[in-house]
Write a protein that holds these residues in place. Sequence first.
Motif, PDB file in Angstrom:
ATOM      1  N   LYS A 141       0.785  -1.293   0.087  1.00  7.18           N
ATOM      2  CA  LYS A 141       0.090   0.093  -0.088  1.00  7.18           C
ATOM      3  C   LYS A 141       0.976   1.218  -0.134  1.00  7.18           C
ATOM      4  O   LYS A 141       0.465   2.245  -0.738  1.00  7.18           O
ATOM      5  CB  LYS A 141      -1.027  -0.017   1.040  1.00  7.18           C
ATOM      6  N   LEU A 145       1.221   3.762  -3.267  1.00 14.46           N
ATOM      7  CA  LEU A 145       0.728   5.174  -3.174  1.00 14.46           C
ATOM      8  C   LEU A 145       1.832   5.969  -3.215  1.00 14.46           C
ATOM      9  O   LEU A 145       1.679   7.274  -4.006  1.00 14.46           O
ATOM     10  CB  LEU A 145       0.224   5.426  -1.604  1.00 14.46           C
ATOM     11  N   GLU A 177      -6.990  10.221   6.090  1.00 19.11           N
ATOM     12  CA  GLU A 177      -7.005   9.621   4.783  1.00 19.11           C
ATOM     13  C   GLU A 177      -6.041   8.546   4.498  1.00 19.11           C
ATOM     14  O   GLU A 177      -6.445   7.525   4.109  1.00 19.11           O
ATOM     15  CB  GLU A 177      -7.062  10.531   3.514  1.00 19.11           C
ATOM     16  N   TYR A 178      -4.665   9.039   4.814  1.00 21.31           N
ATOM     17  CA  TYR A 178      -3.488   7.923   4.596  1.00 21.31           C
ATOM     18  C   TYR A 178      -3.853   6.625   5.637  1.00 21.31           C
ATOM     19  O   TYR A 178      -3.783   5.594   5.090  1.00 21.31           O
ATOM     20  CB  TYR A 178      -2.335   8.674   4.969  1.00 21.31           C
ATOM     21  N   TYR A 181      -6.768   4.520   4.722  1.00 23.96           N
ATOM     22  CA  TYR A 181      -6.233   3.660   3.776  1.00 23.96           C
ATOM     23  C   TYR A 181      -5.451   2.592   4.278  1.00 23.96           C
ATOM     24  O   TYR A 181      -5.803   1.280   3.817  1.00 23.96           O
ATOM     25  CB  TYR A 181      -5.647   4.555   2.691  1.00 23.96           C
ATOM     26  N   TYR A 196      -5.093   3.333  -3.770  1.00 22.04           N
ATOM     27  CA  TYR A 196      -5.412   4.550  -2.977  1.00 22.04           C
ATOM     28  C   TYR A 196      -6.497   4.838  -3.688  1.00 22.04           C
ATOM     29  O   TYR A 196      -7.557   5.148  -3.240  1.00 22.04           O
ATOM     30  CB  TYR A 196      -4.337   5.404  -2.734  1.00 22.04           C
ATOM     31  N   TYR A 199      -9.649   3.028  -3.453  1.00 22.13           N
ATOM     32  CA  TYR A 199     -10.291   2.989  -1.859  1.00 22.13           C
ATOM     33  C   TYR A 199     -11.033   4.363  -1.816  1.00 22.13           C
ATOM     34  O   TYR A 199     -11.978   4.454  -1.091  1.00 22.13           O
ATOM     35  CB  TYR A 199      -8.992   2.871  -0.786  1.00 22.13           C
TER      36      TYR A 199
END
Length: 498
Positions: A141, A145, A177-178, A181, A196, A199
């Motif tokens: 992830k 990202l 948000e980070y 996620y 990302y 999502y």
Amino acid sequence: MATTMDHYDGFRTFSWFADFVGLPIDQVNFVLTQFTALILAGLFRSSLSPIAATPAARHVYGLIIGLALGYFCFGRQAIHLASLPALCYVAMRTQNPRNMQRVVLAIALIYLSCIHFQRQIYDYGSYTLDITGPLMVITQKVTSLAYSIHDGLTRREEELTPMQRHQAVQKIPTTLEYFSYIFHFQALMAGPIIFYRDYMDFIYGHHLPGSKSLTIFYDKNSQEKEIVLEPSPTLVVVKKVVASLACAIVFITFISDFPIQRVKEDEFLKNTSMLYKMWYLMLTTMLSRFKYYHAWLFADAICNNSGLGFSGYDERGKPKWDLTSNVDVYKFETSLNLRDSIESWNKGTNLWLRSIMYERAGRNKVLFTYALSAFWHGFYPGYYLTFASGAFFTVAARSVRRHIRPLFLESQRKKTFYDILTFITTRIVMAYMTFSFILLEFMPSIKVYLYLYMFPHLLGLIAIILPPRLGLSKKAHKQSAEIDLSETISNGNAHKTM
């Protein structure tokens, strides 16, 4: 059984149940968290839909549940779930976007490698549930990202591949948000990687491509808004849960009859025929796959039950729920060639490897991609034997497909014969490649190779060297080029690696 796992840090609240069913406490905790996530996913879709809740509320819901389930399963080890992405987030915020993605990749892989080493020191060869599994997904992830931010901020749109263009991110995520996620509960425990952009589309309700309009209403400012009818995932979820549980039953029932450890025994190596050895490898590796089928199908059901995974409608107007599917069991087990097998297995990792390595490497794409995959998995020697063999047999399979396959396309009878032959060959090669991944050990794997006279490796070497020197006719070369072109277009450059 449930109380002898000294290195497991997860909660032991349900040790009594683990003793009752005869399973280790780590497996019981994993199953309990997945069923809990399945139920909470339904509430996410019904009570916290994009229409009924704000994006912040949806972020917080997924984040809190993910943290709670992670702590339940891993206890003190859960600190690593926060430490790795926190370090990477600092790098994203402080480094120049032109090289930030490489810094994040280095931080994530070094951190993950340290945890892999620690695991191999204190619990070598064990399959006890530990933090490395979720950390591997988190590594995917944060690195994907980082590369998406790099693409969105520093590269022109025409420089990007279609996949890079779709995943490009034009701004660094907020803290909420980070971490939402990173920790969202649908895919924390068993993956797959959710990119990302996908999502965020889910969070904001933009994850319904091609959805059917239900009605139209007007807000206070007389701005027209559209309500879309989200297709129900209930039937798909039920099917995937049933299939997942069936795979678990098959694995638990039969794996004890065909343990991989038997291939290390002298009695097996010396007193069985080469044909039986190959047959046994095919059986034990197939049964081992059912463990992954169980985890991945159930994880896919959790995602779908929350509304995540819808990818539009097929040509018959039926909704497709395959955006988060990590495996195509039927296609993998019936594939006619190595490429189709690889495409059907761990599809999320395939996409990750393709996005950050295969599409960005210059020469030796296959070699670098397999090397990254091996390094990401850890440092057991068996992993490197498997991925080295995977790169080798990928090159061999391409040579056969390019130079030999066109000779069998002149009639349906020849093509059928070729398909049967490649079906059998693919089953053999896949078992021969992957048994060391399950066995983990170096010398026992080499001994199996030697007792099999390295016959598949020899055939692969012949396939690489000989066909290009046979002098195929121009017609065969033309057929091969046309086939490769049509399949490349239809599969979207599907020749990616593991």
